[in-house]
Design a protein around this motif. Structure first.
Motif, PDB file in Angstrom:
ATOM      1  N   TYR A   7       0.855  -1.186   0.000  1.00 40.62           N
ATOM      2  CA  TYR A   7       0.000   0.000   0.000  1.00 40.62           C
ATOM      3  C   TYR A   7       0.886   1.229   0.000  1.00 40.62           C
ATOM      4  CZ  TYR A   7      -3.372   3.500   1.582  1.00 40.62           C
ATOM      5  OH  TYR A   7      -4.168   4.619   1.688  1.00 40.62           O
ATOM      6  N   LYS A   9       0.530   5.798  -0.576  1.00 40.01           N
ATOM      7  CA  LYS A   9      -0.324   6.950  -0.864  1.00 40.01           C
ATOM      8  C   LYS A   9       0.548   8.057  -1.418  1.00 40.01           C
ATOM      9  CE  LYS A   9      -0.384   8.590   3.924  1.00 40.01           C
ATOM     10  NZ  LYS A   9      -1.166   9.093   5.027  1.00 40.01           N
ATOM     11  N   VAL A  35      -2.354   2.003  -4.745  1.00 36.12           N
ATOM     12  CA  VAL A  35      -1.942   3.377  -4.488  1.00 36.12           C
ATOM     13  C   VAL A  35      -3.172   4.219  -4.171  1.00 36.12           C
ATOM     14  CG1 VAL A  35      -0.873   5.459  -5.463  1.00 36.12           C
ATOM     15  CG2 VAL A  35       0.068   3.193  -6.006  1.00 36.12           C
ATOM     16  N   CYS A  36      -3.116   4.889  -3.035  1.00 31.72           N
ATOM     17  CA  CYS A  36      -4.143   5.865  -2.672  1.00 31.72           C
ATOM     18  C   CYS A  36      -3.687   7.222  -3.192  1.00 31.72           C
ATOM     19  CB  CYS A  36      -4.334   5.919  -1.165  1.00 31.72           C
ATOM     20  SG  CYS A  36      -5.434   7.263  -0.648  1.00 31.72           S
ATOM     21  N   VAL A  38      -4.191  10.927  -2.770  1.00 30.28           N
ATOM     22  CA  VAL A  38      -4.713  11.775  -1.706  1.00 30.28           C
ATOM     23  C   VAL A  38      -5.687  12.814  -2.271  1.00 30.28           C
ATOM     24  CG1 VAL A  38      -4.047  13.397   0.116  1.00 30.28           C
ATOM     25  CG2 VAL A  38      -2.609  11.409  -0.373  1.00 30.28           C
ATOM     26  N   GLN A  55      -8.336  15.181  -8.112  1.00 27.30           N
ATOM     27  CA  GLN A  55      -8.057  13.817  -7.660  1.00 27.30           C
ATOM     28  C   GLN A  55      -8.433  12.800  -8.737  1.00 27.30           C
ATOM     29  OE1 GLN A  55     -10.476  12.164  -4.490  1.00 27.30           O
ATOM     30  NE2 GLN A  55      -8.691  11.104  -3.646  1.00 27.30           N
ATOM     31  N   GLY A  75      -8.252   6.624   1.129  1.00 23.81           N
ATOM     32  CA  GLY A  75      -7.431   6.096   2.214  1.00 23.81           C
ATOM     33  C   GLY A  75      -7.266   7.101   3.343  1.00 23.81           C
ATOM     34  N   LYS A  77      -5.389   9.307   6.430  1.00 23.79           N
ATOM     35  CA  LYS A  77      -4.109   9.985   6.609  1.00 23.79           C
ATOM     36  C   LYS A  77      -3.187   9.131   7.468  1.00 23.79           C
ATOM     37  CE  LYS A  77      -2.010  14.265   8.355  1.00 23.79           C
ATOM     38  NZ  LYS A  77      -0.820  13.597   8.849  1.00 23.79           N
ATOM     39  N   TYR A  92       3.470  -0.988   4.001  1.00 21.40           N
ATOM     40  CA  TYR A  92       3.188   0.397   3.633  1.00 21.40           C
ATOM     41  C   TYR A  92       4.484   0.998   3.096  1.00 21.40           C
ATOM     42  CZ  TYR A  92       2.256   5.404   4.211  1.00 21.40           C
ATOM     43  OH  TYR A  92       2.108   6.750   4.001  1.00 21.40           O
TER      44      TYR A  92
END
Length: 139
Positions: A7, A9, A35-36, A38, A55, A75, A77, A92
Motif C-alpha cells: 500500500y 499513498k 496506491v491511494c 490523496v 483527484q 485512504g 491519513k 506500507y
C-alpha cells in the motif's frame, strides 16, 4: 516478498519519472500495489495550495502506470495495523525527501511495526516542486 500486498499513498500532481520509479520500487516489494491518491482538500492543507489536477485526473494517470495494480481515493491519513489488516495490506511504502517530511510520514504510520514500513528513496533532482520551478522559468 512475493505474494505480499503493498500500500502507498501519493499526491501525484504532476506525474514524473520519480513517481514511476517509486511505483516500480514499491511494486517490487510484493505482488500487488495499491496506491491511494490523496484527496484535493488534504493536498491543499498539506502543501498550502490546491493540486494542479483534480483527484480524479490524478487517479486516472496513476492508474495507467504499469507498476500500479489498483488505485483508490479514500485512504486514511494515518495508516494503522487495523487499516492494513482490513484491506489485506502487508507493507506500507512511502517516500520522504528530507528529515522533516520523514518525521511526518513516520508519525502517520507510528502504529505499524518496522517490518510493515518501507521508505523508498526519492529520485535525486526529480520532484513536482522542481517541475513547477522549471515551468515558471520557461515563461
Amino acid at each position: 516478498m512475493a505474494g505480499q500486498s503493498i500500500y502507498a499513498k501519493v499526491v501525484g500532481d504532476i506525474l514524473h519519472a520519480g513517481h514511476v520509479r517509486f511505483f516500480r520500487a514499491a511494486r517490487e516489494l510484493g505482488s500487488h500495489l495499491t496506491v491511494c491518491v490523496v484527496g484535493d482538500e488534504r493536498v491543499a492543507a498539506y502543501k498550502g495550495r490546491p493540486p494542479l489536477q483534480t483527484q480524479a485526473e490524478r487517479m486516472e494517470v496513476i492508474g495507467a502506470c504499469r507498476w500500479v495494480d489498483a488505485v483508490i481515493g479514500d485512504g486514511p491519513k494515518v495508516i494503522d495495523r487495523a487499516f492494513m489488516a482490513r484491506h489485506g495490506f502487508d507493507v506500507y511504502a512511502f517516500g520522504a525527501s528530507d528529515e522533516r517530511e520523514l518525521a511526518v510520514k513516520l508519525a502517520d504510520c507510528a502504529d505499524l511495526p518496522e517490518h510493515m514500513r518501507v521508505r523508498i528513496a526519492y529520485t535525486p533532482g526529480v520532484s513536482s516542486s522542481a517541475l513547477w520551478r522549471r515551468i515558471a522559468g520557461s515563461r
